[in-house]
Design an enzyme around this catalytic site. Structure first.
Site, PDB file in Angstrom:
ATOM      1  CB  ALA B 236      -0.892  -0.061   1.064  1.00 34.76           C
ATOM      2  CG  HIS B 237      -1.110   5.095   0.552  1.00 32.49           C
ATOM      3  ND1 HIS B 237      -2.148   5.990   0.205  1.00 32.49           N
ATOM      4  CD2 HIS B 237      -1.792   4.194   1.198  1.00 32.49           C
ATOM      5  CE1 HIS B 237      -3.332   5.953   1.069  1.00 32.49           C
ATOM      6  NE2 HIS B 237      -3.003   4.603   1.789  1.00 32.49           N
ATOM      7  CG  ASN B 238       2.780   7.309   1.959  1.00 41.43           C
ATOM      8  OD1 ASN B 238       1.840   7.292   1.471  1.00 41.43           O
ATOM      9  ND2 ASN B 238       3.451   8.312   2.144  1.00 41.43           N
TER      10      ASN B 238
END
Lengths: 344, 344, 344
Positions: B236-238
């Site tokens: 997922a993001h980050n």
């Protein structure tokens, strides 16, 4: 296309009660069937629907008094539905011939009546059978074999040297023949082990969308005849899947595991590496298989246990807070009894 | 290609017993090796195979009396196998140059000896290094960087602004730089938070087939040097993945979690968002990680616990129905004791 | 683009304290914001960052004494961030018109200002609305509808007859309208049931990367208005997803299940077939849903239970080895008591 009810009865091995010359032009659910369509009765929820359906005929297990039209009596109406629906199903849209916007590598041989859409890429020295359909965005590597009548949907990738049998269906986005996940460790660094084997998919297999089926390190990953996989399934290198085995969505099977014939693996199951799953095993959805399973067993849970035991067990899990209280309470009562006896 | 056994021993740091001038033209398993190939002995199951193999030489940990040919003694035969197999592995098939059926956007610079297959699309102002291979159906957005020697397999999507390092391998169907899953709620409606960061994949990373690695909301999603992911992995993001970390198939790692170096995450593990997974942690397959894990721990279960505890615990789960009976029985016996004492 | 702080406050319904004529040209995190950008304060960790940020203005819930610049006071700063970021977000890169390297089938109608990249394939008799963007490698079958303003990212496959609403976003690698997984058994052989229904995706839906959403057997698979799915999600045939429902990564929903409105399904959840999940239900990540869930409940575990019960329960699981010992010990003590009483 239109068939008489008699012709349909012949195909599905049924007996007609009523007018067997009715013309049928399609099959549909009891609710959605229109005049000229046949419908089918599966399960006990049909009573009212049978009364109100507009279908011109029914496929049913035992003659229903609630329906006035002709009925085809068969042992397995669901199977009969599958067969009749297969006859009336619209055929797959075929590109006429080989698109000039496709690229076919040198030395690749194509059979008769193939359909190759634009933006298909086929490598060198591949062998593609009669009547195959390759949809846009399909990539076939070098020396790939695809048997007669197979259909490869859009954006599927089949890497070099893989073998696809006859009448195979591969749904969109699936990857076949990507490298197995194999590394040797050199201290902290992972050294890639070249994956030199292949994937072999036998006849009549259907592979769902966005699967990943890795090529073997050496030898082959094998999907046996008639096996079916649902979407987003992971099959690791050197796995063998037996004939007619059914694998539901999001299952993962780790390296070198051998799954037998006629096995059913429910959704989101994980199976560890180097196991033997016997013929006719059923693994209930969500289970984690960490040891081999003898033929014929029905298992569930993580780690798996006989399904009947799991059905008993899982109800107890939510009672653990209560059990814990009762245990503590018992300890208090026993302590009191012990002290009382000591006092005497 | 052919090497003498002496040359092979030099490459893998081994000592030859027997004729070191034997010519070797490949490596294979003990069963499948032919005259002219070298094989390797890993694990204890080899005894009979060593006797019957046709291999012209062996890589082995301790000299075997059961094999008459020359042997290369090394500390880690599996690692030696990986290295020798890497030398003999067929090279990746390369399109000669840039296909005129590929589209390269304005301002994009390509290095030397690149291989760009038909139906590749590269956006504007991207920078592609020397010796890269882009297979058919690859999409690179605008301002993408791909380092020297990287290979992008068919139907991979790399969205704008992402950075791919050197010697990176990305298997088919993978998506890099799709939007992170971020919304603010306005009553019942989800309002999209623009995902303006990137994905940065460092050197020597290998990404499996059909992965999804989301771009950061702001900043970057980072896959550290030498990390490896298997198929169908979700990042997922980050998220940050540390160097040399290994992530097995169907793992999902939620937003902003930081995974350390040399971590191993087994298949189908889920890791919650905003956690810290320390260096050298091992998470056993099928686990659910809902809290941060200190460096060096081996954990499993859902939620995770020390793996040794889980090995003890999981056997008890299936005994819960028995425990429940024993608890009830004890309660009866204690009640009887209490009543007996009261009567006295 | 530049806006005054007053204009921004108008858009997000906030009140400005300080100079409302400051010009703002972007939004960023407190750490990364530069002069000319606005930032936002969400959660309690901001204290030091507010002091040191270079942002020219803040969006905040209550005026902070630690920041000297102008502040926009709003009830929900995170929602305000989403809205402002949406305004400043770079627009999606659009191919100017229809590429001559795309293939558009006969009878297909396209709206105004469409952007169709190279290597897009659209079948016959499809209807594509105004302002849509189809990225390279997109496949649309025959008679597909795509509503105004929708964006289909690279290598997405949308099979024939499916309906995509307006302002829909579909991320790369996703497959919509693949065949549902339906077979009748004829002895050991699986007989395919033709999947003749469609997928209908309503307006304002966003679908993540590498999803697989199967077409219905008959009728339709429905994704309701405003619903969002993360990556690698599996939605089986005939499933209904209610409006504004949010489905996180790697979830699988089995056939014919109906998920209500405003439901949140956490990562890696599995939902069995033919269930009813009520409105506003929350399913915590990693859960296995095997029975219907009434509206408004929060559930977790496998099988699911009320989340509060699971939070209590899961701590007990790891104590099972201890409980087992305590149970055995109690049995010994009770036995001793019984014998003691008998002796008296």
């Amino acid at each position: 296309m239109e068939l008489t009810l008699k012709e349909i009865a012949g195909i599905i091995g049924g007996t007609v009660t009523g007018d067997d010359q009715v013309h049928i032009k399609g099959i549909n659910s009891l609710e959605q069937a229109e005049r000229g369509e046949i419908s089918f009765v599966v399960g006990p929820r049909f009573r009212d629907l049978v009364k109100s359906t507009k279908a011109s005929a029914l496929i049913i297990k035992e003659r229903s008094e609630l329906y006035r039209g002709p009925q085809v009596i068969v042992r397995d109406p669901y199977l009969a539905y599958a067969r009749v629906a297969g006859i009336f199903a619209p055929s797959i849209p075929r590109y006429p011939g080989i698109s000039d916007k496709a690229v076919i590598g040198e030395g690749t041989r194509l059979g008769e009546k193939v359909s190759v859409y634009p933006f298909v890429y086929v490598g060198r020295d591949s062998v593609l059978g009669d009547n195959i359909v390759l949809f846009p965005g399909v990539y076939l590597g070098d020396r790939v074999t695809v048997g007669d009548g197979s259909v490869v949907y859009p954006n599927v990738t089949i890497m070099s040297d893989c073998i696809i049998g006859r009448e195979v269906i591969i749904h969109a986005g699936t990857v076949i023949g990507s490298d197995g996940f194999g590394y040797a460790r050199d201290g902290e660094v992972s050294v890639k082990i070249p994956q030199r084997g292949i994937v072999h998919i036998e006849d009549n297999v259907e592979i769902g969308a966005n699967n990943a089926i890795d090529r073997a390190a050496l030898g082959r990953t094998l999907i046996g005849k008639g096996a079916k996989t649902d979407n987003l399934v992971q099959i690791a290198h050197n796995v063998t899947i037996g004939e007619n085995t059914v694998i539901v969505a999001q299952v993962g099977i780790a390296g070198s595991t051998r799954v037998g014939r006629n096995v059913v693996i429910g959704p989101q199951v994980g199976v560890s590496d180097h196991l033997e799953i016997g013929d006719r095993v059923m693994v209930v959805g969500g289970s984690g298989v960490v040891q081999s399973i003898p033929a014929g067993e029905v298992v569930s849970g993580f780690p798996t246990m006989p399904h009947r035991l799991w059905l008993k067990t899982r109800g107890h899990i939510r009672r653990l807070p209560k059990y814990s209280e009762r245990l503590r309470e018992l300890e208090d009562r026993v302590k009191e009894l012990e002290e009382e006896l000591k006092r005497e």
